[in-house]
Design a protein around this motif. Structure first.
Motif, mmCIF file in Angstrom:
data_model
loop_
_atom_site.group_PDB
_atom_site.id
_atom_site.type_symbol
_atom_site.label_atom_id
_atom_site.label_comp_id
_atom_site.label_asym_id
_atom_site.label_seq_id
_atom_site.Cartn_x
_atom_site.Cartn_y
_atom_site.Cartn_z
ATOM 1 N N ALA A 156 0.602 -0.857 -0.039
ATOM 2 C CA ALA A 156 -0.474 -0.064 0.155
ATOM 3 C C ALA A 156 1.124 1.198 0.257
ATOM 4 O O ALA A 156 0.229 1.941 -0.618
ATOM 5 C CB ALA A 156 -0.918 0.685 1.669
ATOM 6 N N GLU A 157 1.879 0.908 1.070
ATOM 7 C CA GLU A 157 2.643 1.843 0.884
ATOM 8 C C GLU A 157 4.066 2.641 -0.223
ATOM 9 O O GLU A 157 4.223 3.728 -0.373
ATOM 10 C CB GLU A 157 3.315 2.176 1.936
ATOM 11 C CG GLU A 157 2.021 2.639 3.304
ATOM 12 C CD GLU A 157 3.067 3.478 4.432
ATOM 13 O OE1 GLU A 157 4.597 3.449 5.040
ATOM 14 O OE2 GLU A 157 2.300 3.458 5.232
ATOM 15 N N ASP A 158 4.446 1.685 -1.073
ATOM 16 C CA ASP A 158 4.801 1.477 -2.299
ATOM 17 C C ASP A 158 4.288 1.468 -3.421
ATOM 18 O O ASP A 158 4.529 -0.187 -2.953
ATOM 19 C CB ASP A 158 6.627 1.518 -1.803
ATOM 20 C CG ASP A 158 7.749 1.475 -2.286
ATOM 21 O OD1 ASP A 158 7.904 1.629 -3.408
ATOM 22 O OD2 ASP A 158 8.854 1.422 -1.621
ATOM 23 N N PRO A 159 3.989 1.814 -4.316
ATOM 24 C CA PRO A 159 4.060 1.636 -5.525
ATOM 25 C C PRO A 159 4.611 0.674 -6.613
ATOM 26 O O PRO A 159 4.248 -0.238 -7.016
ATOM 27 C CB PRO A 159 2.948 2.718 -5.941
ATOM 28 C CG PRO A 159 4.295 3.764 -5.721
ATOM 29 C CD PRO A 159 4.416 3.399 -4.579
ATOM 30 N N ASN A 206 -7.809 4.219 3.352
ATOM 31 C CA ASN A 206 -7.741 3.876 2.129
ATOM 32 C C ASN A 206 -6.871 2.391 1.549
ATOM 33 O O ASN A 206 -6.044 3.353 0.389
ATOM 34 C CB ASN A 206 -7.916 4.750 1.212
ATOM 35 C CG ASN A 206 -8.888 6.737 1.608
ATOM 36 O OD1 ASN A 206 -9.446 5.629 2.108
ATOM 37 N ND2 ASN A 206 -7.921 7.385 2.449
ATOM 38 N N LEU A 207 -7.391 1.864 2.362
ATOM 39 C CA LEU A 207 -5.705 0.607 1.394
ATOM 40 C C LEU A 207 -6.247 -0.098 0.198
ATOM 41 O O LEU A 207 -5.673 0.379 -0.909
ATOM 42 C CB LEU A 207 -5.888 -0.520 2.518
ATOM 43 C CG LEU A 207 -5.250 -0.506 3.802
ATOM 44 C CD1 LEU A 207 -5.020 -1.862 4.550
ATOM 45 C CD2 LEU A 207 -3.284 -0.291 3.384
ATOM 46 N N GLU A 209 -8.247 1.848 -2.177
ATOM 47 C CA GLU A 209 -7.487 2.674 -3.209
ATOM 48 C C GLU A 209 -6.244 2.853 -3.358
ATOM 49 O O GLU A 209 -5.621 2.608 -5.024
ATOM 50 C CB GLU A 209 -7.081 4.347 -3.008
ATOM 51 C CG GLU A 209 -9.263 4.649 -2.491
ATOM 52 C CD GLU A 209 -9.706 4.793 -4.109
ATOM 53 O OE1 GLU A 209 -8.553 5.388 -4.513
ATOM 54 O OE2 GLU A 209 -10.600 5.952 -4.142
ATOM 55 N N ARG A 210 -5.039 2.814 -2.347
ATOM 56 C CA ARG A 210 -4.108 2.179 -2.595
ATOM 57 C C ARG A 210 -2.898 0.724 -3.237
ATOM 58 O O ARG A 210 -2.381 0.104 -3.656
ATOM 59 C CB ARG A 210 -3.155 2.183 -1.196
ATOM 60 C CG ARG A 210 -3.059 3.986 -0.589
ATOM 61 C CD ARG A 210 -2.479 4.634 -0.024
ATOM 62 N NE ARG A 210 -3.133 3.570 2.009
ATOM 63 C CZ ARG A 210 -1.968 3.662 2.624
ATOM 64 N NH1 ARG A 210 -0.806 3.187 2.937
ATOM 65 N NH2 ARG A 210 -2.855 3.611 3.757
ATOM 66 N N THR A 214 -2.447 -3.501 -7.673
ATOM 67 C CA THR A 214 -1.836 -4.417 -7.584
ATOM 68 C C THR A 214 -2.636 -5.548 -7.247
ATOM 69 O O THR A 214 -3.292 -6.475 -7.116
ATOM 70 C CB THR A 214 -1.268 -4.458 -5.732
ATOM 71 O OG1 THR A 214 -1.087 -3.064 -5.075
ATOM 72 C CG2 THR A 214 -0.416 -5.559 -5.041
#
Length: 287
Positions: A156-159, A206-207, A209-210, A214
């Motif tokens: 979620a934090e690193d695309p 907003n997991l 969305e992130r 994935t």
């Protein structure tokens, strides 16, 4: 036999699987890197068998595939990084009591997720020498239990992480902790301070969305009473609405019947199939 070696990067001892095989391939051969994250009260050797099996996917007769390298490391306060064993236990677990379980657990899993990103910044240069262009085409993360929680957050934090496989993990840390509080008859005011909960809520907001692009494989056990599958259902409902891919192809949610909080052969098979599809086959890509 899969090669295995120890490297020190960002002050951590990593175990790297499949690197020696890569060095025998043509120069600048395309690669993928999967990070394997262990569970609470374990260490990186716990995911060793999975790391080796994932590297079995490398087929050097098929040059349409990337080469997979798998990397493991010890999470904070585990294995070679152990400082305070008590901090790794739950509020009441195995005859031990840890009144800061919520704080400790969050710090360890969130720290693990950030470590993945920090390693992605530099690891290619350690593995392949100084580079002027990326060698790794696909990044992924797989984790068990606490490592599963961290896998959700890392992706979620690193695309850059286009593949994530949380196994018996939860996307809702506060739901997990609240459930454990009730089971132990403890006070939220004492064990889950409101300011701490606010911080966690911001980090996990907003997991859906992130994670909507994935290649996400979520695996839970139907009989798991430690990390219940139901904690992931809100995220799954949101992904049904918003994920850019097709369920069952680009992302998948599997609840395995008659499985508790433990590894089983089907989990390994699912991991291998997902990794082969989204990290080795070059015709596949990001959504």
């Amino acid at each position: 036999m899969v090669s295995k070696q120890t490297l020190t990067i960002i002050g951590l001892q990593l175990t790297v699987y499949g690197l020696e095989e890569y060095k025998k391939l043509p120069e600048a051969y395309p690669a993928s890197i999967m990070f394997a994250l262990h569970g609470r009260l374990q260490n990186q050797s716990s995911v060793g068998p999975l790391c080796e099996k994932l590297c079995w996917l490398n087929d050097h007769k098929d040059f349409a595939k990337r080469h997979l390298i798998v990397v493991s490391f010890d999470s904070p306060n585990h294995g070679s990084r152990l400082v305070d064993e008590q901090a790794n236990y739950g509020w009441k677990e195995k005859g031990k009591e840890n009144e800061r379980h919520g704080l400790d657990m969050w710090s360890m899993l969130y720290g693990t997720s950030r470590t993945v990103s920090e390693l992605m910044d530099v690891i290619e240069h350690y593995l392949f020498g100084p580079l002027d262009r990326p060698r790794v085409e696909t990044w992924g993360v797989v984790g068990f239990s606490m490592g599963g929680h961290a896998s959700f957050l890392a992706a979620a934090e690193d695309p850059r992480l286009s593949v994530a496989i949380p196994i018996v993990g939860t996307s809702d840390f506060l739901a997990l902790m609240t459930d454990r509080l009730k089971e132990n008859g403890l006070s939220a005011e004492t064990c889950l301070p409101s300011l701490f909960c606010h911080t966690v809520a911001l980090k996990t907001a907003n997991l859906h969305e992130r994670l909507k692009s994935t290649h996400l494989l979520i695996i839970n056990g139907q009989q798991d009473r430690l990390v219940k599958a139901e904690f992931n259902e809100p995220l799954v409902r949101q992904l049904h609405k918003i994920h850019q891919g097709k369920e069952g192809v680009d992302w998948m949610y599997r609840v395995l019947p008659n499985v508790g909080h433990a590894w089983c052969p089907e989990m390994t098979e699912l991991c291998m199939n997902w990794t082969d599809q989204w990290m080795l086959k070059r015709e596949k890509g990001k959504l």
